[in-house]
Design an enzyme around this catalytic site. Structure first.
Site, PDB file in Angstrom:
ATOM      1  N   CYS A   1       1.084  -1.223   0.051  1.00 38.59           N
ATOM      2  CA  CYS A   1       0.310   0.633  -0.198  1.00 38.59           C
ATOM      3  C   CYS A   1       0.951   1.618  -0.131  1.00 38.59           C
ATOM      4  O   CYS A   1       1.651   0.791   0.318  1.00 38.59           O
ATOM      5  CB  CYS A   1      -1.168  -0.013   1.354  1.00 38.59           C
ATOM      6  SG  CYS A   1      -2.360   1.431   1.340  1.00 38.59           S
TER       7      CYS A   1
ATOM      8  N   HIS B   1      -9.422  -3.921  -0.834  1.00 42.98           N
ATOM      9  CA  HIS B   1      -8.286  -2.924  -0.545  1.00 42.98           C
ATOM     10  C   HIS B   1      -8.400  -1.345  -0.400  1.00 42.98           C
ATOM     11  O   HIS B   1      -7.998  -0.429   0.526  1.00 42.98           O
ATOM     12  CB  HIS B   1      -6.799  -3.639  -1.301  1.00 42.98           C
ATOM     13  CG  HIS B   1      -6.003  -2.487  -0.918  1.00 42.98           C
ATOM     14  ND1 HIS B   1      -4.458  -3.169  -0.766  1.00 42.98           N
ATOM     15  CD2 HIS B   1      -5.428  -1.074  -1.121  1.00 42.98           C
ATOM     16  CE1 HIS B   1      -3.457  -1.718  -0.363  1.00 42.98           C
ATOM     17  NE2 HIS B   1      -4.716  -1.161  -0.450  1.00 42.98           N
ATOM     18  N   GLU B   2      -8.807  -1.279  -1.669  1.00 43.75           N
ATOM     19  CA  GLU B   2      -9.046   0.382  -2.710  1.00 43.75           C
ATOM     20  C   GLU B   2     -10.812   0.637  -1.419  1.00 43.75           C
ATOM     21  O   GLU B   2     -10.318   1.772  -0.853  1.00 43.75           O
ATOM     22  CB  GLU B   2      -9.856   0.636  -3.862  1.00 43.75           C
ATOM     23  CG  GLU B   2      -8.302   0.215  -4.303  1.00 43.75           C
ATOM     24  CD  GLU B   2      -7.520   0.997  -3.810  1.00 43.75           C
ATOM     25  OE1 GLU B   2      -7.185   2.192  -2.613  1.00 43.75           O
ATOM     26  OE2 GLU B   2      -5.393   0.270  -3.711  1.00 43.75           O
TER      27      GLU B   2
ATOM     28  N   HIS C   1     -10.268   1.311   2.191  1.00 44.34           N
ATOM     29  CA  HIS C   1      -9.615   3.079   2.544  1.00 44.34           C
ATOM     30  C   HIS C   1     -10.663   4.383   2.629  1.00 44.34           C
ATOM     31  O   HIS C   1     -10.263   4.597   3.261  1.00 44.34           O
ATOM     32  CB  HIS C   1      -9.162   3.733   1.615  1.00 44.34           C
ATOM     33  CG  HIS C   1      -7.134   2.816   1.747  1.00 44.34           C
ATOM     34  ND1 HIS C   1      -6.414   3.383   2.141  1.00 44.34           N
ATOM     35  CD2 HIS C   1      -6.369   2.537   0.018  1.00 44.34           C
ATOM     36  CE1 HIS C   1      -5.112   2.541   2.341  1.00 44.34           C
ATOM     37  NE2 HIS C   1      -5.529   1.583   0.688  1.00 44.34           N
TER      38      HIS C   1
HETATM   39 ZN    ZN Z   1      -3.636   0.922  -0.442  1.00 50.53          ZN
END
Ligand code: ZN
Length: 210
Positions: free
Chosen positions: A107, A149-150, A153
């Site tokens: 990341c 993953h995104e 966030h």
């Molecule tokens: Zn990331």
């Protein structure tokens, strides 16, 4: 690059990385349109597969993702390439037949840890495009991993929250050495090319900024 990546190692810790981001309203403001244009350019410059607005210090529910042919070649479970795509106010949920898989993730906002992160191998995603049209899609394998993953966030969740004690994890350099051992010679060459291009683009970016 007008925007800089914020990292969890910064002091004070950027709260934007660990708090839920704000929903975006439609039609998009000019500021949000510019932000999306910039994020799309950044994900290409960084040679990344994804970028979320909180990673550049902006607490908005906007992500971009991109699976290039090179990125696809590095993943056993990658089934498709994806052009640079924006998703606004995205959500995901596992499908009823989803299973956990572990694979390498890094990341831009976590500079000291990478590892094999558990993710669902199949998810359903709902989001909006730039025009405010609702998008519903089912993503599998590596695409599902990138989207989890995104979208994490956007919820203030980082890979360090997903990496449990049983996961392979550690310093990015050590982990890359481990990962290189798993690659075929062709994959290794692609990985080295991606890293070199990324470093070159970052160096170019900082020259422009200074
Ligand atoms: Zn990331």
């Amino acid at each position: 690059m007008p925007f800089d990546i914020v990292t969890i190692e910064q002091n004070p810790t950027p709260q934007v990385l660990t708090q839920p981001a704000q929903e975006v309203s439609f039609p998009l403001s000019q500021d949000n349109q510019k932000l999306i244009t910039e994020m799309k350019a950044m994900v290409l410059k960084l040679n990344g597969v994804g970028l979320a607005a909180p990673q550049i210090g902006i607490a908005k529910q906007i992500i971009v993702y991109h699976i290039s042919e090179d990125a696809k070649q590095l993943r056993q479970d990658a089934t498709e390439t994806v052009p640079v795509t924006v998703l606004i106010n995205p959500h995901y949920a596992p499908t009823s037949d989803a299973q956990f898989t572990y694979d390498w993730e890094g990341c831009f906002s976590v500079t000291k840890t990478t590892g094999k992160v558990p993710r669902y191998n199949k998810i359903q995603v709902t989001a909006f495009d730039s025009e405010g049209n609702q998008i519903k899609l089912t993503a599998c394998g590596f695409t599902a991993r990138v989207l989890q993953h995104e979208i994490d966030h956007i919820r203030g969740i980082l890979i360090t929250h997903r990496l449990t004690a049983d996961c392979v994890q550690g310093d990015p350099k050590d982990m890359m050495a481990l990962r290189m051992k798993e690659f075929t010679p062709t994959q290794k060459a692609i990985a080295e090319k991606i890293i070199a291009e990324r470093n070159q683009n970052i160096a170019k970016g900082s020259q422009n900024d200074s």
